[in-house]
Scaffold this motif. Structure first.
Motif, short mmCIF file in Angstrom:
data_model
loop_
_atom_site.label_atom_id
_atom_site.label_comp_id
_atom_site.label_asym_id
_atom_site.label_seq_id
_atom_site.Cartn_x
_atom_site.Cartn_y
_atom_site.Cartn_z
N ARG A 47 0.85 -1.19 0.00
CA ARG A 47 0.00 0.00 0.00
C ARG A 47 0.89 1.23 0.00
O ARG A 47 1.93 1.26 0.64
CB ARG A 47 -0.89 0.04 1.23
CG ARG A 47 -1.89 -1.08 1.28
CD ARG A 47 -2.67 -1.03 2.56
NE ARG A 47 -3.71 -2.03 2.53
CZ ARG A 47 -4.30 -2.50 3.61
NH1 ARG A 47 -3.96 -2.06 4.80
NH2 ARG A 47 -5.24 -3.41 3.50
N ALA A 48 0.43 2.26 -0.71
CA ALA A 48 1.22 3.49 -0.76
C ALA A 48 0.31 4.69 -1.01
O ALA A 48 -0.80 4.56 -1.52
CB ALA A 48 2.25 3.39 -1.88
N VAL B 18 -3.52 13.52 -4.76
CA VAL B 18 -3.17 12.56 -3.72
C VAL B 18 -3.88 11.26 -4.10
O VAL B 18 -5.11 11.26 -4.27
CB VAL B 18 -3.63 13.05 -2.33
CG1 VAL B 18 -3.31 12.02 -1.26
CG2 VAL B 18 -3.02 14.40 -2.00
N SER B 19 -3.13 10.19 -4.26
CA SER B 19 -3.75 8.94 -4.69
C SER B 19 -3.30 7.79 -3.79
O SER B 19 -2.20 7.79 -3.24
CB SER B 19 -3.43 8.63 -6.15
OG SER B 19 -2.05 8.69 -6.40
N LEU B 20 -4.19 6.83 -3.63
CA LEU B 20 -3.92 5.64 -2.83
C LEU B 20 -3.69 4.47 -3.77
O LEU B 20 -4.47 4.25 -4.71
CB LEU B 20 -5.12 5.34 -1.92
CG LEU B 20 -5.45 6.42 -0.91
CD1 LEU B 20 -6.74 6.10 -0.19
CD2 LEU B 20 -4.31 6.61 0.07
N TRP B 21 -2.63 3.73 -3.50
CA TRP B 21 -2.21 2.64 -4.39
C TRP B 21 -2.14 1.34 -3.62
O TRP B 21 -1.75 1.30 -2.46
CB TRP B 21 -0.85 2.95 -5.00
CG TRP B 21 -0.92 4.09 -5.95
CD1 TRP B 21 -0.98 5.43 -5.65
CD2 TRP B 21 -0.97 4.02 -7.37
NE1 TRP B 21 -1.07 6.17 -6.79
CE2 TRP B 21 -1.05 5.33 -7.86
CE3 TRP B 21 -0.93 2.96 -8.27
CZ2 TRP B 21 -1.11 5.62 -9.21
CZ3 TRP B 21 -0.98 3.24 -9.62
CH2 TRP B 21 -1.08 4.55 -10.08
N ARG B 22 -2.52 0.28 -4.28
CA ARG B 22 -2.37 -1.09 -3.75
C ARG B 22 -1.66 -1.86 -4.84
O ARG B 22 -2.18 -2.02 -5.93
CB ARG B 22 -3.74 -1.69 -3.45
CG ARG B 22 -3.68 -3.04 -2.80
CD ARG B 22 -3.84 -2.87 -1.30
NE ARG B 22 -3.62 -4.12 -0.62
CZ ARG B 22 -4.45 -4.63 0.24
NH1 ARG B 22 -5.56 -4.01 0.53
NH2 ARG B 22 -4.17 -5.75 0.84
N GLU B 23 -0.44 -2.28 -4.55
CA GLU B 23 0.46 -2.85 -5.54
C GLU B 23 0.65 -1.80 -6.64
O GLU B 23 1.01 -0.68 -6.34
CB GLU B 23 -0.06 -4.19 -6.04
CG GLU B 23 -0.09 -5.23 -4.92
CD GLU B 23 -0.64 -6.57 -5.33
OE1 GLU B 23 -1.08 -6.73 -6.49
OE2 GLU B 23 -0.65 -7.47 -4.47
N ASN B 24 0.36 -2.10 -7.88
CA ASN B 24 0.51 -1.12 -8.95
C ASN B 24 -0.82 -0.60 -9.47
O ASN B 24 -0.92 -0.17 -10.61
CB ASN B 24 1.31 -1.72 -10.11
CG ASN B 24 2.77 -1.86 -9.76
OD1 ASN B 24 3.30 -1.05 -8.99
ND2 ASN B 24 3.42 -2.87 -10.27
N VAL B 25 -1.86 -0.65 -8.63
CA VAL B 25 -3.19 -0.24 -9.03
C VAL B 25 -3.64 0.94 -8.18
O VAL B 25 -3.59 0.88 -6.95
CB VAL B 25 -4.20 -1.42 -8.88
CG1 VAL B 25 -5.60 -0.98 -9.25
CG2 VAL B 25 -3.76 -2.61 -9.72
N CYS B 26 -4.09 1.99 -8.83
CA CYS B 26 -4.62 3.15 -8.12
C CYS B 26 -6.01 2.80 -7.60
O CYS B 26 -6.92 2.47 -8.37
CB CYS B 26 -4.69 4.37 -9.04
SG CYS B 26 -5.35 5.84 -8.22
N ALA B 27 -6.19 2.87 -6.28
CA ALA B 27 -7.47 2.54 -5.66
C ALA B 27 -8.36 3.76 -5.50
O ALA B 27 -9.56 3.63 -5.28
CB ALA B 27 -7.22 1.90 -4.30
N GLY B 28 -7.79 4.96 -5.60
CA GLY B 28 -8.59 6.18 -5.48
C GLY B 28 -7.68 7.39 -5.50
O GLY B 28 -6.49 7.30 -5.20
N SER B 29 -8.25 8.51 -5.89
CA SER B 29 -7.46 9.74 -5.91
C SER B 29 -8.31 10.92 -5.49
O SER B 29 -9.55 10.85 -5.50
CB SER B 29 -6.88 9.98 -7.31
OG SER B 29 -7.92 10.20 -8.25
#
Length: 95
Positions: A22-23, A37-48
């Motif tokens: 997570r990043a 500002v975006s939330l990432w799980r592995e290499n997939v953007c989960a939301g911004s």
């Protein structure tokens, strides 16, 4: 799935304390007057979330206030470990 685009010239990635790939990614987009500002799980953007440049100082003030309180609380714990009082004021405010 679209490929992950590289960060613009000004941006950063922060790894989540929970791990699990997570990043949080923060990127400035001067050409459009935005900070994303975006939330990432592995290499997939989960939301911004897009902030206008004019909104950024309020976010910085909030983060600074929270950091100041965290330091004050940590210092207070070192000075008086028996003090049971807690600062119950919220870290956010209106106005």
């Amino acid at each position: 799935m679209p490929a992950v685009r590289p960060l613009p010239q000004l941006g950063s990635i922060f790894l989540d304390a929970r791990g699990e790939d997570r990043a949080l990614r923060v990127s400035w987009h001067h050409e459009s007057g935005l900070v994303v500002v975006s939330l990432w799980r592995e290499n997939v953007c989960a939301g911004s979330f897009r902030l206008t440049v004019d909104e950024v100082p309020d976010l910085i003030d909030l983060l600074r206030s929270g950091l100041d309180r965290a330091y004050d609380a940590a210092l207070g714990e070192r000075e008086d470990p028996g003090d049971d009082r807690a600062d119950t004021a919220p870290l956010y405010g209106i106005g």
